[in-house]
Design an enzyme around this catalytic site. Structure first.
Site, PDB file in Angstrom:
ATOM      1  N   CYS A  95      64.945  17.014  28.875  1.00 29.91           N
ATOM      2  CA  CYS A  95      63.740  16.304  29.288  1.00 29.91           C
ATOM      3  C   CYS A  95      62.733  16.291  28.144  1.00 29.91           C
ATOM      4  O   CYS A  95      62.595  17.259  27.403  1.00 29.91           O
ATOM      5  CB  CYS A  95      63.150  16.887  30.566  1.00 29.91           C
ATOM      6  SG  CYS A  95      61.950  18.183  30.327  1.00 29.91           S
ATOM      7  N   GLU A  96      62.073  15.170  28.026  1.00 29.38           N
ATOM      8  CA  GLU A  96      61.155  15.031  26.893  1.00 29.38           C
ATOM      9  C   GLU A  96      59.836  15.761  27.125  1.00 29.38           C
ATOM     10  O   GLU A  96      59.027  15.858  26.221  1.00 29.38           O
ATOM     11  CB  GLU A  96      60.933  13.557  26.552  1.00 29.38           C
ATOM     12  CG  GLU A  96      60.169  12.748  27.566  1.00 29.38           C
ATOM     13  CD  GLU A  96      60.047  11.285  27.137  1.00 29.38           C
ATOM     14  OE1 GLU A  96      60.968  10.769  26.483  1.00 29.38           O
ATOM     15  OE2 GLU A  96      59.015  10.681  27.470  1.00 29.38           O
ATOM     16  N   HIS A  97      59.626  16.281  28.313  1.00 29.65           N
ATOM     17  CA  HIS A  97      58.375  16.996  28.569  1.00 29.65           C
ATOM     18  C   HIS A  97      58.479  18.487  28.273  1.00 29.65           C
ATOM     19  O   HIS A  97      57.505  19.106  27.856  1.00 29.65           O
ATOM     20  CB  HIS A  97      57.941  16.795  30.028  1.00 29.65           C
ATOM     21  CG  HIS A  97      57.711  15.361  30.374  1.00 29.65           C
ATOM     22  ND1 HIS A  97      58.130  14.782  31.554  1.00 29.65           N
ATOM     23  CD2 HIS A  97      57.141  14.362  29.656  1.00 29.65           C
ATOM     24  CE1 HIS A  97      57.808  13.504  31.557  1.00 29.65           C
ATOM     25  NE2 HIS A  97      57.208  13.222  30.420  1.00 29.65           N
ATOM     26  N   HIS A  98      59.647  19.080  28.521  1.00 29.72           N
ATOM     27  CA  HIS A  98      59.803  20.521  28.318  1.00 29.72           C
ATOM     28  C   HIS A  98      60.956  20.876  27.383  1.00 29.72           C
ATOM     29  O   HIS A  98      61.152  22.039  27.060  1.00 29.72           O
ATOM     30  CB  HIS A  98      60.036  21.229  29.664  1.00 29.72           C
ATOM     31  CG  HIS A  98      58.962  20.947  30.672  1.00 29.72           C
ATOM     32  ND1 HIS A  98      59.062  19.921  31.586  1.00 29.72           N
ATOM     33  CD2 HIS A  98      57.763  21.535  30.879  1.00 29.72           C
ATOM     34  CE1 HIS A  98      57.957  19.902  32.334  1.00 29.72           C
ATOM     35  NE2 HIS A  98      57.154  20.866  31.925  1.00 29.72           N
ATOM     36  N   GLN A 136      64.637  10.729  33.103  1.00 34.71           N
ATOM     37  CA  GLN A 136      65.796  10.131  33.782  1.00 34.71           C
ATOM     38  C   GLN A 136      65.601   8.634  34.062  1.00 34.71           C
ATOM     39  O   GLN A 136      66.527   7.835  33.943  1.00 34.71           O
ATOM     40  CB  GLN A 136      66.066  10.890  35.084  1.00 34.71           C
ATOM     41  CG  GLN A 136      67.357  10.456  35.748  1.00 34.71           C
ATOM     42  CD  GLN A 136      67.642  11.267  36.999  1.00 34.71           C
ATOM     43  OE1 GLN A 136      67.371  12.455  37.038  1.00 34.71           O
ATOM     44  NE2 GLN A 136      68.182  10.626  38.017  1.00 34.71           N
ATOM     45  N   HIS A 164      67.086  18.801  37.124  1.00 32.70           N
ATOM     46  CA  HIS A 164      66.215  19.026  35.976  1.00 32.70           C
ATOM     47  C   HIS A 164      65.861  20.500  35.899  1.00 32.70           C
ATOM     48  O   HIS A 164      65.235  21.023  36.814  1.00 32.70           O
ATOM     49  CB  HIS A 164      64.932  18.194  36.126  1.00 32.70           C
ATOM     50  CG  HIS A 164      65.181  16.722  36.027  1.00 32.70           C
ATOM     51  ND1 HIS A 164      64.573  15.927  35.087  1.00 32.70           N
ATOM     52  CD2 HIS A 164      65.994  15.908  36.736  1.00 32.70           C
ATOM     53  CE1 HIS A 164      64.999  14.683  35.228  1.00 32.70           C
ATOM     54  NE2 HIS A 164      65.861  14.635  36.227  1.00 32.70           N
ATOM     55  N   CYS A 166      63.734  21.894  34.224  1.00 39.28           N
ATOM     56  CA  CYS A 166      62.288  22.155  34.204  1.00 39.28           C
ATOM     57  C   CYS A 166      61.753  22.269  35.630  1.00 39.28           C
ATOM     58  O   CYS A 166      60.671  22.806  35.854  1.00 39.28           O
ATOM     59  CB  CYS A 166      61.534  21.109  33.396  1.00 39.28           C
ATOM     60  SG  CYS A 166      61.767  19.422  33.934  1.00 39.28           S
TER      61      CYS A 166
HETATM   62 ZN   LIG Z   1      60.685  18.569  32.137  1.00 37.79          ZN
END
Ligand SMILES: [Zn+2]
Length: 213
Positions: A95-98, A136, A164, A166
């Site tokens: 995931c590009e956030h975490h 996603q 996910h 995260c």
């Molecule tokens: Zn994430």
């Protein structure tokens, strides 16, 4: 120093210059210290090099061109004009956030218009987009739109189900929850019979309406 080709779909226009390997390894040492450990202790000494090598695998998709992968098509299909479905394509993404794993499976289908691709190419297409920093929803659109642009079939359908990490290992801690995304184009969008046939083939016919990305 290798340069990463620009990816118009990711919204970047200038080629990115990758940092040197040692710079990346130093960054891992910093994160180890940030976690509260000593990057100099024996068990961690080779970790930065291992992590950087693992990143080369996790993010190999930046170095591949999905359009090129799909460009070799076959037109001798003896009039085959039924749906082509590849089920349960397992993928690992981040995931590009975490920057933690997204693990799931993709179902990819298209309704050919004269041209078809080798079946392994659909799995390659999923992998190329999975092996990048992702969300996603974006990955679902990228797979469907690339297939649609290159093959120009009568329709494309992509459904992705993924968990996910995260969400399962931090934050709200909801193990077992999975996210389902879909994108339907052409006949899969306009013709409910075609869409239903596809959902039956991937075992989701009783799953209720899917949100369309
Ligand atoms: Zn994430």
């Amino acid at each position: 120093m290798a340069s990463v080709p620009p990816d118009a779909r990711a919204g970047t226009s200038a080629p990115l210059i990758r940092p040197k390997r040692e710079t990346a390894e130093d960054a891992v040492r910093t994160l180890i210290r940030w976690a509260g450990d000593d990057p100099g202790r024996e068990g961690l000494r080779d970790t930065p090099a291992r992590v950087v090598r693992a990143y080369e695998e996790f993010f190999a998709g930046y170095l591949e061109d999905p359009v090129q992968i799909l460009s070799r098509t076959f037109s001798e299909v003896d009039g085959y004009d039924e749906m082509i479905v590849m089920n349960d394509i397992r993928f690992e993404s981040h995931c590009e956030h975490h920057m933690v794993p997204i693990i799931g499976k993709a179902h990819v289908a298209y309704l050919p218009d004269r041209r078809v691709v080798g079946i392994s190419k659909l799995a390659r297409l999923v992998d190329i987009y999975a092996k990048r920093l992702q969300i996603q929803e974006k990955m679902t659109v990228q797979i469907a739109d690339t297939l649609n642009d290159v093959l120009q079939p009568k329709g494309v359908a992509v459904v992705i189900e993924a968990s996910h990490q995260c969400m399962t290992t931090r934050g709200v801690h909801k193990p077992g929850a999975s996210l389902v995304t879909s994108r339907m184009l052409g006949a899969f969008r306009s013709d409910s019979t075609t869409r239903r046939e596809f959902l039956t083939m991937i075992g989701r016919s009783g799953a209720g309406p899917l949100s369309n990305t």
